[in-house]
Design a protein around this motif. Structure first.
Motif, PDB file in Angstrom:
ATOM      1  N   VAL A 172      52.300  -3.084 119.205  1.00 34.76           N
ATOM      2  CA  VAL A 172      52.646  -1.816 118.571  1.00 34.76           C
ATOM      3  C   VAL A 172      53.245  -0.917 119.637  1.00 34.76           C
ATOM      4  O   VAL A 172      52.593  -0.593 120.638  1.00 34.76           O
ATOM      5  CB  VAL A 172      51.405  -1.151 117.937  1.00 34.76           C
ATOM      6  CG1 VAL A 172      51.794   0.174 117.275  1.00 34.76           C
ATOM      7  CG2 VAL A 172      50.759  -2.081 116.916  1.00 34.76           C
ATOM      8  N   VAL A 173      54.494  -0.511 119.419  1.00 37.57           N
ATOM      9  CA  VAL A 173      55.216   0.325 120.386  1.00 37.57           C
ATOM     10  C   VAL A 173      55.216   1.760 119.887  1.00 37.57           C
ATOM     11  O   VAL A 173      55.625   2.033 118.747  1.00 37.57           O
ATOM     12  CB  VAL A 173      56.660  -0.174 120.567  1.00 37.57           C
ATOM     13  CG1 VAL A 173      57.416   0.714 121.557  1.00 37.57           C
ATOM     14  CG2 VAL A 173      56.658  -1.625 121.053  1.00 37.57           C
ATOM     15  N   SER A 174      54.783   2.677 120.730  1.00 33.15           N
ATOM     16  CA  SER A 174      54.670   4.071 120.317  1.00 33.15           C
ATOM     17  C   SER A 174      55.666   4.946 121.059  1.00 33.15           C
ATOM     18  O   SER A 174      56.218   4.576 122.099  1.00 33.15           O
ATOM     19  CB  SER A 174      53.253   4.599 120.568  1.00 33.15           C
ATOM     20  OG  SER A 174      53.076   4.905 121.934  1.00 33.15           O
ATOM     21  N   SER A 175      55.879   6.141 120.554  1.00 29.80           N
ATOM     22  CA  SER A 175      56.793   7.102 121.173  1.00 29.80           C
ATOM     23  C   SER A 175      56.222   7.645 122.478  1.00 29.80           C
ATOM     24  O   SER A 175      56.931   8.276 123.253  1.00 29.80           O
ATOM     25  CB  SER A 175      57.071   8.254 120.209  1.00 29.80           C
ATOM     26  OG  SER A 175      55.855   8.870 119.803  1.00 29.80           O
ATOM     27  N   LYS A 211      62.716   6.325 112.892  1.00 30.45           N
ATOM     28  CA  LYS A 211      62.901   6.239 114.344  1.00 30.45           C
ATOM     29  C   LYS A 211      64.150   5.443 114.719  1.00 30.45           C
ATOM     30  O   LYS A 211      64.312   5.051 115.882  1.00 30.45           O
ATOM     31  CB  LYS A 211      61.671   5.595 114.999  1.00 30.45           C
ATOM     32  CG  LYS A 211      60.356   6.307 114.749  1.00 30.45           C
ATOM     33  CD  LYS A 211      60.297   7.660 115.419  1.00 30.45           C
ATOM     34  CE  LYS A 211      58.937   8.329 115.221  1.00 30.45           C
ATOM     35  NZ  LYS A 211      58.863   9.635 115.869  1.00 30.45           N
ATOM     36  N   ILE A 212      65.044   5.217 113.765  1.00 30.03           N
ATOM     37  CA  ILE A 212      66.265   4.470 114.059  1.00 30.03           C
ATOM     38  C   ILE A 212      67.279   5.377 114.762  1.00 30.03           C
ATOM     39  O   ILE A 212      67.533   6.502 114.332  1.00 30.03           O
ATOM     40  CB  ILE A 212      66.892   3.916 112.753  1.00 30.03           C
ATOM     41  CG1 ILE A 212      65.949   2.896 112.115  1.00 30.03           C
ATOM     42  CG2 ILE A 212      68.245   3.262 113.038  1.00 30.03           C
ATOM     43  CD1 ILE A 212      66.409   2.421 110.756  1.00 30.03           C
ATOM     44  N   LYS A 213      67.849   4.863 115.829  1.00 31.24           N
ATOM     45  CA  LYS A 213      68.859   5.605 116.585  1.00 31.24           C
ATOM     46  C   LYS A 213      70.268   5.121 116.263  1.00 31.24           C
ATOM     47  O   LYS A 213      71.205   5.904 116.176  1.00 31.24           O
ATOM     48  CB  LYS A 213      68.572   5.447 118.081  1.00 31.24           C
ATOM     49  CG  LYS A 213      69.398   6.316 118.995  1.00 31.24           C
ATOM     50  CD  LYS A 213      68.903   6.149 120.430  1.00 31.24           C
ATOM     51  CE  LYS A 213      69.626   7.075 121.388  1.00 31.24           C
ATOM     52  NZ  LYS A 213      69.094   6.907 122.781  1.00 31.24           N
ATOM     53  N   LYS A 214      70.399   3.792 116.086  1.00 30.06           N
ATOM     54  CA  LYS A 214      71.735   3.236 115.860  1.00 30.06           C
ATOM     55  C   LYS A 214      71.606   1.895 115.116  1.00 30.06           C
ATOM     56  O   LYS A 214      70.682   1.129 115.356  1.00 30.06           O
ATOM     57  CB  LYS A 214      72.437   3.011 117.189  1.00 30.06           C
ATOM     58  CG  LYS A 214      73.870   2.527 117.098  1.00 30.06           C
ATOM     59  CD  LYS A 214      74.393   2.057 118.460  1.00 30.06           C
ATOM     60  CE  LYS A 214      74.321   3.171 119.494  1.00 30.06           C
ATOM     61  NZ  LYS A 214      74.857   2.711 120.812  1.00 30.06           N
ATOM     62  N   MET A 223      66.393   1.562 118.440  1.00 31.43           N
ATOM     63  CA  MET A 223      65.356   2.513 118.069  1.00 31.43           C
ATOM     64  C   MET A 223      65.351   3.707 119.022  1.00 31.43           C
ATOM     65  O   MET A 223      66.069   3.719 120.032  1.00 31.43           O
ATOM     66  CB  MET A 223      63.992   1.818 118.068  1.00 31.43           C
ATOM     67  CG  MET A 223      63.918   0.584 117.182  1.00 31.43           C
ATOM     68  SD  MET A 223      64.276   0.919 115.433  1.00 31.43           S
ATOM     69  CE  MET A 223      62.878   1.973 114.988  1.00 31.43           C
ATOM     70  N   ASP A 224      64.536   4.705 118.722  1.00 31.42           N
ATOM     71  CA  ASP A 224      64.484   5.931 119.516  1.00 31.42           C
ATOM     72  C   ASP A 224      64.114   5.679 120.978  1.00 31.42           C
ATOM     73  O   ASP A 224      64.484   6.458 121.862  1.00 31.42           O
ATOM     74  CB  ASP A 224      63.476   6.917 118.913  1.00 31.42           C
ATOM     75  CG  ASP A 224      64.073   7.703 117.747  1.00 31.42           C
ATOM     76  OD1 ASP A 224      65.286   7.515 117.476  1.00 31.42           O
ATOM     77  OD2 ASP A 224      63.331   8.473 117.104  1.00 31.42           O
ATOM     78  N   ASP A 225      63.367   4.609 121.246  1.00 31.46           N
ATOM     79  CA  ASP A 225      62.987   4.296 122.626  1.00 31.46           C
ATOM     80  C   ASP A 225      64.023   3.406 123.311  1.00 31.46           C
ATOM     81  O   ASP A 225      63.766   2.872 124.385  1.00 31.46           O
ATOM     82  CB  ASP A 225      61.613   3.631 122.667  1.00 31.46           C
ATOM     83  CG  ASP A 225      61.603   2.268 121.974  1.00 31.46           C
ATOM     84  OD1 ASP A 225      62.531   1.997 121.165  1.00 31.46           O
ATOM     85  OD2 ASP A 225      60.688   1.479 122.230  1.00 31.46           O
ATOM     86  N   ASN A 226      65.192   3.234 122.632  1.00 31.16           N
ATOM     87  CA  ASN A 226      66.305   2.411 123.123  1.00 31.16           C
ATOM     88  C   ASN A 226      66.032   0.910 123.081  1.00 31.16           C
ATOM     89  O   ASN A 226      66.816   0.129 123.633  1.00 31.16           O
ATOM     90  CB  ASN A 226      66.712   2.818 124.556  1.00 31.16           C
ATOM     91  CG  ASN A 226      67.364   4.193 124.592  1.00 31.16           C
ATOM     92  OD1 ASN A 226      68.167   4.538 123.718  1.00 31.16           O
ATOM     93  ND2 ASN A 226      66.995   4.998 125.586  1.00 31.16           N
TER      94      ASN A 226
END
Length: 246
Positions: A172-175, A211-214, A223-226
């Motif tokens: 699980v990856v968090s911000s 949380k999608i960036k592109k 995602m937001d964390d690249n």
């Protein structure tokens, strides 16, 4: 306390086993001693039991016949029999133990200890699942309790960027930059997170749609964390429809 039933057509044998179980101080409650195989089928089909001590050689129906006829098999099985030649069939029914008559204390203790371990694991998993569901569906506390090897780590839903399946575990990856390794598989997380804006873009990846960036047409999502997540070809059209709803 473990609820158990003894099924043996010999009343004396059932009573002796019941006494021995009590004397050995197992954390077991014998809720019923059944001598008739037909009654055993009805009882097992209509009751929740943790453990069954089952004789094999019985009139009309054998112990195996009782199991085949029962609609509920959600219990551990210890066969208690005077015959050695049924061991292979016992294994096929996933019996946790195979104890010969007359019952030896050490053999019984080993079989019961194995059964208790399996039962406790099953109950622990169910309690954990219920806790997880309660936490995630709470209106006042939108948090998820993530089961780990050490206990639980708690995250708000909006802190979770994505989940990645790792064999039987899930990352699980968090911000906050934390990667939490959970003992739950990714399928469990999908069932719990999907109602809250999470989407399985791949069999091994669940993402938080907010949380999608592109998104690139070649089939990747940033995602937001690249981090870059692949999207399965067969899921692409459905994914685009989900994006349109955000």
């Amino acid at each position: 306390m473990i609820d158990a039933v003894i099924i043996d057509d010999e009343r004396k044998a059932a009573e002796v086993l019941s006494i021995k179980i009590k004397e050995l101080n197992f954390n077991i409650r014998i809720v019923k001693k059944i001598n008739d195989p037909e009654e055993a089928v009805n009882f097992l089909s209509g009751n929740e039991i943790d453990l069954v001590f089952l004789d094999i050689e019985m009139p009309v129906k054998s112990g195996f016949d009782v199991l085949r006829a029962s609609t509920n098999l959600d219990f551990e099985i210890i066969f208690v029999t005077g015959y050695q030649n049924y061991a292979i069939q016992a294994i096929q029914f996933s019996a946790i133990g195979y104890v010969m008559k007359p019952v030896d204390d050490d053999d019984l203790r080993l079989a019961v200890n194995n059964a208790q371990e399996k039962i406790n694991q099953k109950k622990s998993k169910e309690r954990n699942r219920q806790l997880l569901e309660n936490l995630i569906h709470s209106n006042t506390n939108k948090k998820i309790g993530i089961p780990t090897m050490q206990g639980y780590e708690f995250l708000r839903l909006d802190e979770i960027i994505r989940c990645e399946g790792l064999q039987k575990c899930t990352k699980v990856v968090s911000s906050q930059g934390r990667n939490i390794i959970s003992s739950y598989n990714i399928g469990e997380f999908l069932k719990l997170l999907e109602p809250f804006g999470f989407y399985a873009v791949h069999k091994s990846h669940i993402i938080n749609l907010s949380k999608i960036k592109k998104y690139l047409k070649e089939g990747t999502i940033t995602m937001d964390d690249n981090s870059v997540v692949p999207i399965a070809r067969r899921r692409k059209q459905d994914f685009l429809e989900q994006l349109a709803k955000i």
